[in-house]
Enzyme design. Sequence first.
Site, PDB file in Angstrom:
ATOM      1  N   SER A  28       5.457  13.397  41.439  1.00  0.00           N
ATOM      2  CA  SER A  28       6.169  12.441  40.599  1.00  0.00           C
ATOM      3  C   SER A  28       6.906  13.190  39.503  1.00  0.00           C
ATOM      4  CB  SER A  28       5.172  11.471  39.964  1.00  0.00           C
ATOM      5  OG  SER A  28       5.758  10.714  38.939  1.00  0.00           O
ATOM      6  N   TYR A  50      -3.101   9.734  35.105  1.00  0.00           N
ATOM      7  CA  TYR A  50      -2.075   9.739  36.149  1.00  0.00           C
ATOM      8  C   TYR A  50      -1.154  10.945  36.025  1.00  0.00           C
ATOM      9  CZ  TYR A  50       1.796   8.339  39.094  1.00  0.00           C
ATOM     10  OH  TYR A  50       2.761   8.317  40.057  1.00  0.00           O
TER      11      TYR A  50
END
Length: 280
Positions: free
Chosen positions: A142, A155
């Site tokens: 990501s 995360y």
Amino acid sequence: MTIHGKWTLVTGASSGIGEQFARQLAKQGSYLVLVARSQSKLESLASELRKRYGIKAEVIPMDLAKEGAPSELYRQCQLLKVDIELLVNNAGFATHGLFEEVSGERQHEEVMLNVAAVVDMTHLFLPDMLRRSSGAVINVASTAGFQPLPYMAVYGATKAFVLSFTQALWWENRNRGVKFFALCPGSTDTSFFNVVGAEEASVGKKDTPERVVEVALRALEEGKLYVVPGVQNYFGAQLSRFITRKQSLRLVGSMLRPRKGSGNNKNPGNQSDLAGRTIR
């Protein structure tokens, strides 16, 4: 790499980016092993792709956040007598809110799925690829992996791990016939943000899963180390190289700060089978 008539395993294949990997690889003639928690969604997708493209497709419903799940998945692939040529580690989810207020159990599951499962899956399937001197691993990271994320601390850290892990294995295996590649999308139009429970976690214009996967497969063919789909996302990911860490934290923290009444995931909620995920 030639994928026609060879087997690809996609985790988090029931929707979002994982589903798009399945669709686009099936179009190229790849056989598929589809993995996610939702058996009904996987069966429906597998049936559609078999009919449309004449491929073989196997469905293995499984929660990879559970201890020992990757080993069981590898065992089932052996029983099916399928040799995985392309491994797409795509399953994952995020939590949002003040670290101490987010469910500890939920964050543990987040680490297990986003990190431990990726490591275990790679460790299980890589030796077979090396014996054939052929294969590839795509790990979905990501833009979140390029800087710390206040209010999404776990995360962001998991995605930084995935990016670092993939780059290291790219180097180790660059002359051994096996490719490694990290896909680092920004905000993508999936149900990721519904699962996170905070629309403020979406930064910038959302890309489509279709385009994200198109960019990823093209970059894999070109032998790239990683790719960030979208010019805006790319420059955003590189920004932390040109400003101080405190400036980066101030900027990201202001964007991700929970809005009043938005919730903070104290309730574990529903785990995503997507990797549509990134803060992307």
